[in-house]
Motif scaffolding. Structure first.
Motif, short mmCIF file in Angstrom:
data_model
loop_
_atom_site.label_atom_id
_atom_site.label_comp_id
_atom_site.label_asym_id
_atom_site.label_seq_id
_atom_site.Cartn_x
_atom_site.Cartn_y
_atom_site.Cartn_z
N ASP A 20 0.77 15.12 -5.14
CA ASP A 20 0.32 13.73 -4.96
C ASP A 20 -0.45 13.58 -3.66
OD1 ASP A 20 1.30 12.56 -7.30
OD2 ASP A 20 3.26 12.17 -6.41
N VAL A 21 0.05 14.21 -2.60
CA VAL A 21 -0.60 14.13 -1.29
C VAL A 21 -1.98 14.77 -1.35
CG1 VAL A 21 -0.44 14.80 1.15
CG2 VAL A 21 1.62 14.09 -0.09
N ALA A 22 -2.08 15.95 -1.95
CA ALA A 22 -3.37 16.64 -2.05
C ALA A 22 -4.36 15.82 -2.88
CB ALA A 22 -3.18 18.03 -2.67
N LEU A 23 -3.88 15.16 -3.92
CA LEU A 23 -4.77 14.39 -4.77
C LEU A 23 -5.30 13.13 -4.09
CD1 LEU A 23 -3.08 14.82 -8.25
CD2 LEU A 23 -5.22 15.83 -7.44
N VAL A 24 -4.68 12.73 -2.98
CA VAL A 24 -5.23 11.61 -2.21
C VAL A 24 -6.65 11.93 -1.79
CG1 VAL A 24 -5.05 10.36 -0.01
CG2 VAL A 24 -3.02 10.70 -1.42
N VAL A 25 -6.92 13.18 -1.38
CA VAL A 25 -8.28 13.55 -0.97
C VAL A 25 -9.03 14.31 -2.05
CG1 VAL A 25 -7.86 13.52 1.51
CG2 VAL A 25 -7.47 15.61 0.23
N MET A 26 -8.32 14.87 -3.03
CA MET A 26 -8.99 15.66 -4.07
C MET A 26 -9.15 14.91 -5.38
SD MET A 26 -10.10 18.38 -2.91
CE MET A 26 -10.62 19.11 -4.44
N GLY A 27 -8.65 13.68 -5.45
CA GLY A 27 -8.81 12.91 -6.68
C GLY A 27 -10.29 12.79 -7.02
N MET A 54 0.84 -1.19 0.00
CA MET A 54 0.00 0.00 0.00
C MET A 54 0.88 1.25 0.00
SD MET A 54 -2.87 0.92 2.76
CE MET A 54 -3.13 2.55 3.27
N THR A 55 0.63 2.16 -0.89
CA THR A 55 1.37 3.40 -0.98
C THR A 55 0.82 4.37 0.07
OG1 THR A 55 1.72 3.08 -3.33
CG2 THR A 55 2.03 5.29 -2.48
N THR A 56 1.72 5.00 0.80
CA THR A 56 1.32 6.02 1.77
C THR A 56 1.89 7.36 1.33
OG1 THR A 56 3.27 5.80 3.18
CG2 THR A 56 1.42 4.31 3.62
N THR A 57 1.45 8.43 1.98
CA THR A 57 1.96 9.75 1.60
C THR A 57 3.46 9.85 1.87
OG1 THR A 57 1.37 10.68 3.76
CG2 THR A 57 -0.25 10.88 1.98
N ARG A 58 3.98 9.01 2.75
CA ARG A 58 5.43 9.02 2.98
C ARG A 58 6.20 8.61 1.73
NH1 ARG A 58 3.06 7.09 7.41
NH2 ARG A 58 3.31 4.92 6.85
N ASP A 59 5.54 7.84 0.85
CA ASP A 59 6.18 7.37 -0.38
C ASP A 59 6.06 8.37 -1.52
OD1 ASP A 59 6.70 4.90 0.93
OD2 ASP A 59 4.69 4.20 0.40
N MET A 60 5.36 9.47 -1.30
CA MET A 60 5.10 10.44 -2.36
C MET A 60 6.13 11.56 -2.31
SD MET A 60 0.99 10.63 -2.05
CE MET A 60 0.00 9.17 -2.30
N SER A 61 6.69 11.88 -3.48
CA SER A 61 7.75 12.89 -3.52
C SER A 61 7.21 14.30 -3.72
CB SER A 61 8.75 12.55 -4.62
OG SER A 61 8.10 12.57 -5.87
N CYS A 62 5.93 14.42 -4.05
CA CYS A 62 5.38 15.73 -4.39
C CYS A 62 4.12 16.00 -3.56
CB CYS A 62 5.05 15.76 -5.88
SG CYS A 62 4.19 17.24 -6.43
N GLY A 63 4.00 17.20 -3.05
CA GLY A 63 2.82 17.58 -2.28
C GLY A 63 1.53 17.50 -3.08
N LEU A 113 -15.58 12.86 0.47
CA LEU A 113 -15.12 14.10 1.11
C LEU A 113 -15.51 14.13 2.59
CD1 LEU A 113 -15.93 16.62 -1.76
CD2 LEU A 113 -13.65 16.09 -0.85
N GLU A 114 -16.69 13.62 2.91
CA GLU A 114 -17.11 13.56 4.32
C GLU A 114 -16.24 12.58 5.09
OE1 GLU A 114 -21.06 12.71 7.06
OE2 GLU A 114 -21.05 12.02 4.99
N ARG A 115 -16.02 11.41 4.52
CA ARG A 115 -15.19 10.40 5.17
C ARG A 115 -13.79 10.93 5.47
NH1 ARG A 115 -13.44 6.52 0.95
NH2 ARG A 115 -11.98 8.22 0.66
#
Length: 120
Positions: free
Chosen positions: A12-19, A1-10, A59-61
Motif C-alpha cells: 500500500d505504501v509503495a503504491l502511494v507513489v507507484m499508483g 486523510m489516510t496516511t501511510t501510518r494507517d496502512m497495514s501493508c508495505g 513522479l517528479e513531484r
C-alpha cells in the motif's frame, strides 16, 4: 486523510507513489539512464502524451525522477531516476523477473479472458 501510518501493508505504501499503470514502465525505461520525453513515449508505446506527462509530473513531484530542461530550441528535456527512485526501481526487479518467467501462463490467462468476453 489516510496516511501511510494507517496502512497495514508495505505494498500500500509503495503504491502511494507507484499508483498508475505507466509509472512502473517509466522507471523500467529510465533504469539504464536518462531519456527524453519522445524516447520514453516511443518505448512505452501505448500511453497517450497527456497521460505520460501527468505520470512524469507526479513522479517528479514525489522525488522519484528528476527533470532537466536544457532551455534549448527546439525544446530538450531529459528525465532520470533519482537515488530515491532507484530504490523503488530495484524493488520492481523481482516483479519483472516473475513476468518473464510466467509470460506463457499470463498469455493463456489473457486468451481465456478474451474467449470468456466473446462468449458473454
Amino acid at each position: 486523510m489516510t496516511t501511510t501510518r494507517d496502512m497495514s501493508c508495505g505494498l500500500d505504501v509503495a503504491l502511494v507513489v507507484m499508483g498508475g499503470k505507466w509509472k512502473p514502465l517509466v522507471l523500467f525505461h529510465l533504469a539504464p539512464g536518462s531519456r527524453r520525453f519522445g524516447e520514453l513515449r516511443r518505448l512505452i508505446g501505448r500511453v497517450s502524451e497527456k497521460v505520460l506527462i501527468q505520470q512524469l509530473r507526479e513522479l517528479e513531484r514525489d522525488g522519484i525522477i528528476s527533470r532537466t530542461d536544457h532551455h534549448e530550441i527546439p525544446p530538450r528535456v531529459d528525465y532520470a531516476i533519482t537515488p530515491f527512485g532507484r530504490t523503488l526501481a530495484m524493488a520492481l526487479v523481482p516483479l519483472c523477473q516473475w513476468g518473464e518467467a510466467y509470460r506463457a501462463e499470463v498469455d493463456a490467462i489473457q486468451d481465456a479472458r478474451e474467449h470468456w468476453r466473446e462468449a458473454s
